[in-house]
Motif scaffolding. Structure first.
Motif, PDB file in Angstrom:
ATOM      1  N   ASN A  91       0.819  -1.217   0.000  1.00 18.06           N
ATOM      2  CA  ASN A  91       0.000   0.000   0.000  1.00 18.06           C
ATOM      3  C   ASN A  91       0.853   1.269   0.000  1.00 18.06           C
ATOM      4  O   ASN A  91       0.879   2.002   0.973  1.00 18.06           O
ATOM      5  N   GLU A  92       1.517   1.541  -1.102  1.00 28.90           N
ATOM      6  CA  GLU A  92       2.367   2.742  -1.215  1.00 28.90           C
ATOM      7  C   GLU A  92       3.195   2.975   0.038  1.00 28.90           C
ATOM      8  O   GLU A  92       2.915   3.892   0.807  1.00 28.90           O
ATOM      9  N   PRO A  93       4.216   2.168   0.275  1.00 28.60           N
ATOM     10  CA  PRO A  93       4.994   2.288   1.510  1.00 28.60           C
ATOM     11  C   PRO A  93       5.760   3.598   1.591  1.00 28.60           C
ATOM     12  O   PRO A  93       6.203   4.131   0.573  1.00 28.60           O
ATOM     13  N   SER A  94       5.875   4.138   2.825  1.00 27.91           N
ATOM     14  CA  SER A  94       6.638   5.377   3.000  1.00 27.91           C
ATOM     15  C   SER A  94       8.074   5.094   3.429  1.00 27.91           C
ATOM     16  O   SER A  94       8.913   5.984   3.343  1.00 27.91           O
ATOM     17  N   VAL A  95       8.336   3.903   3.931  1.00 29.57           N
ATOM     18  CA  VAL A  95       9.704   3.526   4.301  1.00 29.57           C
ATOM     19  C   VAL A  95       9.970   2.132   3.765  1.00 29.57           C
ATOM     20  O   VAL A  95       9.092   1.265   3.827  1.00 29.57           O
ATOM     21  N   THR A  96      11.161   1.942   3.225  1.00 32.28           N
ATOM     22  CA  THR A  96      11.563   0.597   2.805  1.00 32.28           C
ATOM     23  C   THR A  96      12.767   0.173   3.619  1.00 32.28           C
ATOM     24  O   THR A  96      13.744   0.920   3.736  1.00 32.28           O
ATOM     25  N   LEU A  97      12.670  -1.012   4.219  1.00 32.00           N
ATOM     26  CA  LEU A  97      13.778  -1.556   4.995  1.00 32.00           C
ATOM     27  C   LEU A  97      14.221  -2.839   4.331  1.00 32.00           C
ATOM     28  O   LEU A  97      13.397  -3.684   3.969  1.00 32.00           O
ATOM     29  N   LYS A  98      15.534  -2.960   4.137  1.00 30.79           N
ATOM     30  CA  LYS A  98      16.057  -4.187   3.543  1.00 30.79           C
ATOM     31  C   LYS A  98      16.756  -4.962   4.637  1.00 30.79           C
ATOM     32  O   LYS A  98      17.576  -4.400   5.360  1.00 30.79           O
ATOM     33  N   SER A  99      16.410  -6.233   4.792  1.00 32.16           N
ATOM     34  CA  SER A  99      17.089  -7.028   5.814  1.00 32.16           C
ATOM     35  C   SER A  99      17.739  -8.232   5.164  1.00 32.16           C
ATOM     36  O   SER A  99      17.133  -8.916   4.342  1.00 32.16           O
ATOM     37  N   ILE A 150       5.029   0.256   5.818  1.00 33.09           N
ATOM     38  CA  ILE A 150       6.449  -0.088   5.719  1.00 33.09           C
ATOM     39  C   ILE A 150       6.603  -1.291   4.801  1.00 33.09           C
ATOM     40  O   ILE A 150       5.873  -2.280   4.939  1.00 33.09           O
ATOM     41  N   ARG A 151       7.558  -1.157   3.884  1.00 30.36           N
ATOM     42  CA  ARG A 151       7.871  -2.296   3.027  1.00 30.36           C
ATOM     43  C   ARG A 151       9.143  -2.919   3.539  1.00 30.36           C
ATOM     44  O   ARG A 151      10.066  -2.215   3.926  1.00 30.36           O
TER      45      ARG A 151
END
Ligand code: CUA
Length: 229
Positions: A91-99, A150-151
């Protein structure tokens, strides 16, 4: 996090986990109804005196006990599919975190913010603070804003790991050479604990996940502090 005698699901901290709990309860209710009915019928067989030597088939009853379970299964399958598609929605994320999973720790990248990156190791028992949680606390927490979409992108550097946070209803495998995606929305502040859930080697139990959910202005402050350093 889960504490003593909490054998069920943790309290949800995201709308998706709330839906997962509703679905669990719904499926459990159907399961209990079937168990009670079948248990009753099996028990009553002990007292059955009606015997008919010439009874070989009953078309009607066999139609009923074939179609009825199929209809009951539909009542589980359709809500299950609904939930499956909800979990997959971005849903149109405002933050993307890669783990990124490693043997045996997680590393994180905030790709939107000047590529802040850090490793997150479990705190060993002998170095634990008095209020720390054994086998669950890490040296560097993930900080994420609450009430935001958040994605999370999950991958791994060596073997398959799984990024799993029960209170958020998130469980994504990190597979080398792949980039998996999921999405969540944290609806309250606090600390949320998770663990790797893919048997990834000898120290599989020692790569926990800690999310620090904070209001958006605190998150911006944290991000700008880390971008300058
Ligand atoms: Cu990584 Cu189990």
């Amino acid at each position: 996090m889960s504490t003593w005698a909490n054998l069920g699901l943790q309290d949800s901290a995201s709308p998706l986990m709330e839906q997962l709990i509703f679905f669990h309860d719904h499926a459990l209710l159907i399961l209990v109804m079937i168990t009670v009915l079948v248990g009753y019928l099996m028990f009553m067989l002990f007292y059955n005196n009606y015997i008919n030597r010439f009874l070989l088939h009953g078309q009607l009853i066999e139609m009923i006990w074939t179609i009825l379970p199929a209809i009951i299964l539909l009542f589980i399958a359709l809500p299950s599919l609904r939930l499956l598609y909800f979990l997959d929605e971005i849903n149109e994320p405002s933050v993307t975190l890669k783990s990124i999973g490693h043997q045996w720790y997680w590393s994180y990248e905030y790709s939107d913010f000047n590529n802040i990156e850090f490793d997150s190791y479990m705190v060993p028992t002998n170095e634990l603070a008095t209020d720390g949680f054994r086998l669950l606390d890490v040296d560097n927490r993930i900080v994420l804003p609450m009430n935001s979409q958040i994605r999370i992108l999950v991958t791994a550097a060596d073997v398959i790991h799984s990024w799993t946070v029960p209170a958020l209803g998130v469980k994504v495998d990190g597979t080398p050479g792949r980039l998996n995606q999921t999405n969540f929305f944290i609806n309250r502040p606090g600390l949320f604990y998770g663990q790797c859930s893919e048997i990834c080697g000898a120290n599989h139990s020692f790569m926990p996940i800690v999310i620090e959910s904070v209001p958006v202005n605190y998150f911006i402050k944290w991000i700008s502090n880390n971008m300058n350093s």
